[in-house]
Design a protein around this motif. Structure first.
Motif, PDB file in Angstrom:
ATOM      1  N   THR A  89      47.386  48.725  28.206  1.00 46.36           N
ATOM      2  CA  THR A  89      47.449  48.550  29.664  1.00 46.36           C
ATOM      3  C   THR A  89      46.358  47.572  30.109  1.00 46.36           C
ATOM      4  OG1 THR A  89      46.064  50.517  29.947  1.00 46.36           O
ATOM      5  CG2 THR A  89      48.445  50.843  30.010  1.00 46.36           C
ATOM      6  N   SER A  90      45.685  47.855  31.214  1.00 48.96           N
ATOM      7  CA  SER A  90      44.647  46.946  31.728  1.00 48.96           C
ATOM      8  C   SER A  90      43.321  47.159  30.996  1.00 48.96           C
ATOM      9  CB  SER A  90      44.445  47.181  33.228  1.00 48.96           C
ATOM     10  OG  SER A  90      44.068  48.530  33.454  1.00 48.96           O
ATOM     11  N   CYS A  91      42.484  46.113  31.010  1.00 45.14           N
ATOM     12  CA  CYS A  91      41.166  46.226  30.372  1.00 45.14           C
ATOM     13  C   CYS A  91      40.191  46.963  31.292  1.00 45.14           C
ATOM     14  CB  CYS A  91      40.623  44.837  30.011  1.00 45.14           C
ATOM     15  SG  CYS A  91      40.132  43.832  31.430  1.00 45.14           S
ATOM     16  N   PHE A  92      39.044  47.332  30.744  1.00 43.99           N
ATOM     17  CA  PHE A  92      38.037  48.091  31.505  1.00 43.99           C
ATOM     18  C   PHE A  92      37.533  47.284  32.703  1.00 43.99           C
ATOM     19  CE2 PHE A  92      33.524  49.044  32.279  1.00 43.99           C
ATOM     20  CZ  PHE A  92      33.628  50.365  32.670  1.00 43.99           C
ATOM     21  N   ASN A  93      37.335  45.975  32.494  1.00 42.62           N
ATOM     22  CA  ASN A  93      36.809  45.137  33.579  1.00 42.62           C
ATOM     23  C   ASN A  93      37.764  45.080  34.781  1.00 42.62           C
ATOM     24  OD1 ASN A  93      34.370  44.563  32.471  1.00 42.62           O
ATOM     25  ND2 ASN A  93      34.806  42.443  31.908  1.00 42.62           N
ATOM     26  N   TYR A  94      39.069  45.184  34.512  1.00 45.67           N
ATOM     27  CA  TYR A  94      40.035  45.170  35.624  1.00 45.67           C
ATOM     28  C   TYR A  94      39.857  46.421  36.491  1.00 45.67           C
ATOM     29  CZ  TYR A  94      44.393  45.011  38.245  1.00 45.67           C
ATOM     30  OH  TYR A  94      45.318  44.999  39.259  1.00 45.67           O
ATOM     31  N   GLU A  95      39.564  47.539  35.818  1.00 42.80           N
ATOM     32  CA  GLU A  95      39.369  48.795  36.539  1.00 42.80           C
ATOM     33  C   GLU A  95      38.160  48.741  37.464  1.00 42.80           C
ATOM     34  OE1 GLU A  95      41.694  51.070  36.360  1.00 42.80           O
ATOM     35  OE2 GLU A  95      42.724  49.838  34.855  1.00 42.80           O
ATOM     36  N   ILE A  96      37.143  47.960  37.063  1.00 40.34           N
ATOM     37  CA  ILE A  96      35.938  47.857  37.908  1.00 40.34           C
ATOM     38  C   ILE A  96      35.924  46.538  38.693  1.00 40.34           C
ATOM     39  CG2 ILE A  96      34.562  49.401  36.455  1.00 40.34           C
ATOM     40  CD1 ILE A  96      33.210  46.908  35.260  1.00 40.34           C
ATOM     41  N   LYS A  97      37.121  45.899  38.764  1.00 36.08           N
ATOM     42  CA  LYS A  97      37.318  44.690  39.572  1.00 36.08           C
ATOM     43  C   LYS A  97      36.507  43.485  39.095  1.00 36.08           C
ATOM     44  CE  LYS A  97      38.850  47.042  43.779  1.00 36.08           C
ATOM     45  NZ  LYS A  97      39.230  48.282  43.099  1.00 36.08           N
ATOM     46  N   ASN A  98      36.291  43.415  37.769  1.00 37.47           N
ATOM     47  CA  ASN A  98      35.622  42.252  37.180  1.00 37.47           C
ATOM     48  C   ASN A  98      36.592  41.388  36.377  1.00 37.47           C
ATOM     49  OD1 ASN A  98      33.130  42.735  38.234  1.00 37.47           O
ATOM     50  ND2 ASN A  98      32.302  43.749  36.422  1.00 37.47           N
ATOM     51  N   CYS A  99      37.869  41.705  36.426  1.00 35.80           N
ATOM     52  CA  CYS A  99      38.902  40.928  35.730  1.00 35.80           C
ATOM     53  C   CYS A  99      40.029  40.680  36.729  1.00 35.80           C
ATOM     54  CB  CYS A  99      39.403  41.699  34.504  1.00 35.80           C
ATOM     55  SG  CYS A  99      40.878  40.984  33.734  1.00 35.80           S
ATOM     56  N   GLU A 100      40.601  39.466  36.669  1.00 33.31           N
ATOM     57  CA  GLU A 100      41.634  39.092  37.644  1.00 33.31           C
ATOM     58  C   GLU A 100      43.018  39.663  37.305  1.00 33.31           C
ATOM     59  OE1 GLU A 100      40.748  37.545  40.368  1.00 33.31           O
ATOM     60  OE2 GLU A 100      38.683  37.307  39.670  1.00 33.31           O
ATOM     61  N   GLY A 101      43.138  40.348  36.155  1.00 35.19           N
ATOM     62  CA  GLY A 101      44.387  41.037  35.845  1.00 35.19           C
ATOM     63  C   GLY A 101      45.340  40.310  34.917  1.00 35.19           C
ATOM     64  N   ALA A 102      44.829  39.353  34.133  1.00 35.55           N
ATOM     65  CA  ALA A 102      45.685  38.671  33.155  1.00 35.55           C
ATOM     66  C   ALA A 102      46.216  39.674  32.124  1.00 35.55           C
ATOM     67  CB  ALA A 102      44.908  37.561  32.456  1.00 35.55           C
ATOM     68  N   CYS A 103      45.461  40.741  31.897  1.00 35.16           N
ATOM     69  CA  CYS A 103      45.848  41.752  30.902  1.00 35.16           C
ATOM     70  C   CYS A 103      47.149  42.467  31.267  1.00 35.16           C
ATOM     71  CB  CYS A 103      44.722  42.773  30.720  1.00 35.16           C
ATOM     72  SG  CYS A 103      43.908  43.267  32.254  1.00 35.16           S
ATOM     73  N   ILE A 104      47.469  42.506  32.566  1.00 37.24           N
ATOM     74  CA  ILE A 104      48.724  43.174  32.986  1.00 37.24           C
ATOM     75  C   ILE A 104      49.581  42.199  33.802  1.00 37.24           C
ATOM     76  CG2 ILE A 104      47.931  45.574  32.870  1.00 37.24           C
ATOM     77  CD1 ILE A 104      47.242  45.374  35.864  1.00 37.24           C
ATOM     78  N   GLN A 105      49.399  40.896  33.534  1.00 38.81           N
ATOM     79  CA  GLN A 105      50.181  39.804  34.146  1.00 38.81           C
ATOM     80  C   GLN A 105      50.076  39.734  35.673  1.00 38.81           C
ATOM     81  OE1 GLN A 105      52.514  41.960  31.823  1.00 38.81           O
ATOM     82  NE2 GLN A 105      50.994  41.028  30.460  1.00 38.81           N
ATOM     83  N   VAL A 106      48.971  40.231  36.230  1.00 37.96           N
ATOM     84  CA  VAL A 106      48.749  40.111  37.678  1.00 37.96           C
ATOM     85  C   VAL A 106      48.325  38.677  38.004  1.00 37.96           C
ATOM     86  CG1 VAL A 106      47.282  40.837  39.617  1.00 37.96           C
ATOM     87  CG2 VAL A 106      48.195  42.547  38.013  1.00 37.96           C
ATOM     88  N   GLU A 107      47.395  38.140  37.202  1.00 33.74           N
ATOM     89  CA  GLU A 107      46.978  36.746  37.365  1.00 33.74           C
ATOM     90  C   GLU A 107      47.936  35.860  36.580  1.00 33.74           C
ATOM     91  OE1 GLU A 107      42.929  34.026  36.978  1.00 33.74           O
ATOM     92  OE2 GLU A 107      43.185  35.740  35.642  1.00 33.74           O
ATOM     93  N   SER A 108      48.297  34.707  37.123  1.00 38.21           N
ATOM     94  CA  SER A 108      49.269  33.841  36.446  1.00 38.21           C
ATOM     95  C   SER A 108      48.660  33.198  35.202  1.00 38.21           C
ATOM     96  CB  SER A 108      49.742  32.735  37.398  1.00 38.21           C
ATOM     97  OG  SER A 108      48.712  31.777  37.576  1.00 38.21           O
TER      98      SER A 108
END
Length: 454
Positions: free
Chosen positions: A340-359
């Motif tokens: 699923t998403s990485c840890f940084n996404y959970e703490i809002k330090n990742c733009e979400g490429a891990c779950i295809q949120v960021e293009s």
């Protein structure tokens, strides 16, 4: 009876150092029965790095006794004792040097707690005094001051005595003098060498080169070879008759020349260095969603890496910093294994490429910046570093992503195109090792001047 000591010095050229502080604890195997601690006026300048390390400066020593004033006390407290020190060879040499200046031959048996620790407490990450006592839970105060370091050595030695229940290791380690004293011919060789950056060549009697190395201080490095106690050092000591050198000014030039010379000459004692100097590399690939993934893996000659690393740990450290610097995804860089998403996404330090949120287009732009900065593939560029003199610089030429060679130029000389550069460059081999040397040097030296050529 043992005299456990530590000495602080002025630093400086070999055998020209002076003592600034000495601490000696007389130890009977159970407790300290006498002690002598004193600052000493060395009657010479203290090197700035030593002042920063120890906190001892010339003002503190102005009214301190000179060595000849405390020499008698040192002789008395160490009489009939085995000298014990952490790196006994250094402390014993300094003491002998000070006494010889007074015309007195000082001789004692000695024990080195570095060597004893390696035998009795194997597997430690480091055997430097600070790191070793910390890992063993031994308290130390006034680090890099004679009294604090000598007291820590007392506690360490007490532990070593306990561990050596049969006293066989300690008995066998006691010697009249530390393992190796410099022979006159070694002293003659060292005296002729400069304290500069470059490549050195150790020759035997028929001129054959038996070892090639590089150093930022050739004199100091050769002294280490001549006082070393491992098997390779002893073989070099017995065979050496001359040491020649080539000044480079630049550590990068020295590393490149050392690598090429070892491959060409194949000296007998450089066998370990003939193998590849890196084990891991950074690779990239696109996943099924179009995102560029990064991966640290074992170096594979069939694949083209972005950059290479000496070990997996340095590769992981690089990737961890890259995630922060370029705002990359932990999952897509192999740092966080998840479906699923990485840890940084959970703490809002990742733009979400891990779950295809960021293009993929936006994310890949940042990854491409990282790749461009850390790979010189297809680039025409020159790395400018120190030269052999103050008005000279060194140039490392890369043409179309291929290392071409090195050269030196005067500061007044303009190097802004390939034709000018090629006239001053000495051609050298391009291989995986040279690429690793250049890339890792650029990573370590961020302020290095790099000129991209048209």
């Amino acid at each position: 009876m043992y005299a456990i000591l530590d000495i602080e010095t002025t630093g400086g050229k070999y055998n020209e150092e002076g003592i600034t502080e000495i601490a000696i604890y007389k130890y009977d195997g159970h407790e300290v029965v006498d002690q002598f601690i004193s600052l000493i006026n060395p009657e010479r300048d203290i090197q700035p790095f030593v002042v920063n390390l120890t906190g001892i400066n010339s003002n503190m020593l102005r009214n301190a006794p000179k060595f000849y004033e405390v020499a008698k006390r040192i002789v008395e407290i160490t009489e009939d004792c085995i000298l014990v020190a952490h790196n006994a060879q250094f402390d014993y040499r300094i003491l002998c040097t000070e006494f010889s200046r007074l015309g007195f031959e000082y001789e004692r048996k000695s024990l080195c707690t570095v060597e004893l620790s390696k035998g009795l407490i194997p597997g430690q990450a480091s055997y430097s005094l600070g790191k070793l006592v910390r890992s063993l839970g031994i308290p130390v105060t006034d680090r890099h001051r004679a009294s604090g370091d000598a007291l820590a050595t007392v506690k360490l030695f007490k532990m070593l005595l306990d561990k050596d229940s049969e006293k066989s290791i300690i008995k066998n380690s006691v010697r009249l003098n530390p393992k190796h004293q410099l022979e006159p011919r070694h002293i003659d060789i060292i005296s002729e060498l400069p304290s500069i950056t470059g490549v050195y060549y150790i020759h035997k009697s028929d001129g054959e080169i038996i070892y090639i190395g590089k150093s930022n201080n050739i004199k100091k490095r050769i002294n280490q070879h001549f006082t070393g106690t491992n098997a390779k050092s002893k073989k070099i000591q017995s065979q050496v008759t001359a040491v020649t050198y080539e000044a480079t000014g630049s550590e990068l030039v020295a590393l490149l020349k050392e690598s090429e010379e070892i491959k060409k000459v194949k000296p007998i004692y450089n066998r370990a260095l003939r193998r590849s100097i890196f084990t891991h590399a950074l690779y990239h690939y696109k996943d099924e969603h179009g995102y560029i993934n990064l991966k640290i893996d074992i170096a594979d000659g069939r694949k083209k890496p972005i950059t290479t690393f000496s070990n997996r740990m340095s590769g992981k450290s690089f990737i961890t910093k890259a995630v922060e610097d370029y705002n990359l995804c932990q999952k897509l860089t192999g740092l966080y294994k998840t479906k699923t998403s990485c840890f940084n996404y959970e703490i809002k330090n990742c733009e979400g490429a891990c779950i295809q949120v960021e293009s993929p287009e936006i994310y890949n732009k940042r990854v491409s910046e990282l790749i461009k900065k850390n790979s010189y593939s297809n680039k025409n560029m020159v790395v400018v570093d120190r030269g052999r003199d103050v008005d000279e610089r060194s140039a490392i030429l890369i043409e179309n992503g291929v290392f071409k060679g090195i050269g030196f130029f005067n500061l007044n000389y303009q190097i802004n195109n390939l034709d000018v550069l090629e006239s001053i460059i000495t051609p050298m081999q391009n291989n995986r090792d040279t690429q690793h040397i250049i890339q890792s040097y650029l990573r370590r030296n961020k302020r290095l001047r790099v000129i991209e050529l048209d």
